[in-house]
Design an enzyme around this catalytic site. Structure first.
Site, PDB file in Angstrom:
ATOM      1  N   LEU A 267       3.153  -6.573  -9.086  1.00 46.99           N
ATOM      2  CA  LEU A 267       1.825  -6.133  -9.493  1.00 46.99           C
ATOM      3  C   LEU A 267       1.315  -5.183  -8.420  1.00 46.99           C
ATOM      4  O   LEU A 267       1.473  -5.452  -7.219  1.00 46.99           O
ATOM      5  CB  LEU A 267       0.862  -7.331  -9.630  1.00 46.99           C
ATOM      6  N   ASP A 268       0.719  -4.075  -8.845  1.00 42.37           N
ATOM      7  CA  ASP A 268       0.224  -3.139  -7.841  1.00 42.37           C
ATOM      8  C   ASP A 268      -0.944  -3.751  -7.071  1.00 42.37           C
ATOM      9  O   ASP A 268      -1.475  -4.799  -7.438  1.00 42.37           O
ATOM     10  CB  ASP A 268      -0.180  -1.805  -8.494  1.00 42.37           C
ATOM     11  N   VAL A 269      -1.352  -3.090  -6.017  1.00 41.80           N
ATOM     12  CA  VAL A 269      -2.349  -3.664  -5.101  1.00 41.80           C
ATOM     13  C   VAL A 269      -3.663  -3.945  -5.814  1.00 41.80           C
ATOM     14  O   VAL A 269      -4.319  -4.970  -5.563  1.00 41.80           O
ATOM     15  CB  VAL A 269      -2.567  -2.712  -3.907  1.00 41.80           C
TER      16      VAL A 269
END
Length: 403
Positions: A267-269
């Site tokens: 999952l991206d930041v």
């Protein structure tokens, strides 16, 4: 009032302590006396009587009427009286309960208590009495075909040096040994893809693959399966050279700290939500492989109002720089002034796929949360927390990728 005053009062002249107290008044007996009065008293004027020899007439106590009690209903009336007085009553034995002597099945007979392993009872399901995890219901594995029972003789599954099948199942927490025996006799248990109905079959728990109602039983206690609710700003990695918050920072107080865990997917930041952690390499490979098409559910917040037709456009597919992409389902969850909450399901694992699709239709994502991967959901899990999956959840997760 003085004694003299009491003696001279009209009430005492004709009533208690009066001069005519012991005079018979016709043939009518005095109410409350035996036979019209009690003779033999002394002339004591208005003094109170001292026992039976005084001038005070004797009043026989009014006989108390005994309430009729039906012997057949004595128990129920006694229980009702104890409830009215809020006093604890002794518990009746089963033999004294109404209908205890009637044959089962007749009107008014006591209903028998359900057996632990009766159909529909919690313990009759695999891991039905498990305290932790979520109850995900029956397993439905698409494309799985059961082989006929006659394909492989059950004698070939028997290992003389192994452990009885029902004991292995009970040790794994499926149910009690007696319920496990009922599951085997009902043909609900498979060993290495073959339905087993004999109770005497012994297996090698280190190599055998057991399914109960299609639910895979994980016998390897060294394998770990966990769910992490990732907050915004955390990097999807175990270590970050730049010193940013990462997954290992949330594992410091976990009892599985010594295990070498890795995250399934990324999952991206800026994205929040569900991230699976495990040391089962085979499961991780299948969950991330495109051929298994594991669905992932997201909640997307964009600016409103959201015009009609955008959902159909996302389901039909939009063109991105690395090829077309489409969502499997689209649902409007909530709408408030200036904000719209949407639920989308897709099986693509491309990088930042949800954000790029909504950018393509002109509605940049304001907030993105992944709430479900395959059969596993976040539920009410607190953000930043890590929990172990229940054995039923692990079985569903393995079954979703054909394990």
């Amino acid at each position: 009032m003085t004694q003299a005053g009491r003696q001279g009062s009209p009430r005492n002249s004709s009533g208690r302590g009066g001069a005519d107290r012991n005079k018979p008044q016709g043939n009518t007996p005095r109410r409350g006396t035996a036979g019209g009065g009690f003779s033999g008293g002394s002339s004591g004027g208005g003094q109170r009587g001292q026992g039976f020899g005084s001038d005070r007439p004797h009043r026989a106590p009014k006989p108390r009427e005994e309430r009729f009690v039906d012997p057949d209903l004595a128990g129920s009336q006694q229980a009702g009286a104890s409830e009215r007085t809020n006093k604890p009553s002794s518990r009746k034995s089963a033999a004294r309960k109404p209908g205890a002597k009637k044959a089962p099945g007749t009107p008014g007979a006591l209903k028998p208590k359900p057996r632990t392993g009766a159909p529909g009872a919690a313990a009759s399901r695999a891991f039905g009495s498990e305290r932790f995890g979520q109850n995900l219901g029956p397993v439905r594995k698409p494309g799985r075909k059961k082989r006929p029972r006659a394909d492989v003789p059950q004698s070939e599954l028997h290992d003389a040096d192994g452990v009885r099948l029902q004991k292995v199942m009970a040790s794994a927490g499926v149910a009690s040994r007696r319920v496990c025996e009922e599951m085997i006799a009902e043909g609900r248990v498979e060993v290495d893809g073959q339905v087993v109905t004999e109770l005497g079959v012994r297996i090698d728990p280190t190599t055998a693959v057991i399914h109960v109602d299609g639910l895979r039983i994980q016998l390897d206690e060294n394998l770990v399966y966990m769910v992490f609710n990732k907050p915004k700003g955390v990097v999807s990695t175990m270590e970050d050279p730049d010193g940013r918050p990462c997954i290992s920072d949330f594992l410091k107080n976990n009892k599985n700290t010594g295990e070498r865990l890795f995250h399934v997917g990324r999952l991206d930041v800026a994205t929040e939500g569900l991230l699976l952690l495990t040391n089962d390499g085979e499961l991780a490979n299948r969950l991330t492989h495109p051929s298994y098409e594991v669905p992932k559910t997201y909640l997307v917040q964009v600016r409103g109002p959201f015009p009609q037709g955008i959902g159909a456009q996302l389901k039909a597919g939009v063109e991105l720089e690395d090829g077309p992409a489409a969502v499997d389902s689209f649902r409007l969850v909530d709408s408030t002034p200036g904000h719209v909450l949407i639920e989308v399901v897709l099986h693509s694992g491309k990088n930042r796929i949800v954000r790029r699709m909504f950018d393509a239709v002109g509605f940049p994502v304001q907030r993105l949360v992944r709430v479900k991967v395959g059969p596993i959901g976040l539920g009410d899990q607190r953000q930043g927390s890590i929990r172990n999956l229940g054995k039923q959840e692990v079985g569903h997760l393995l079954a979703s990728v054909g394990l």
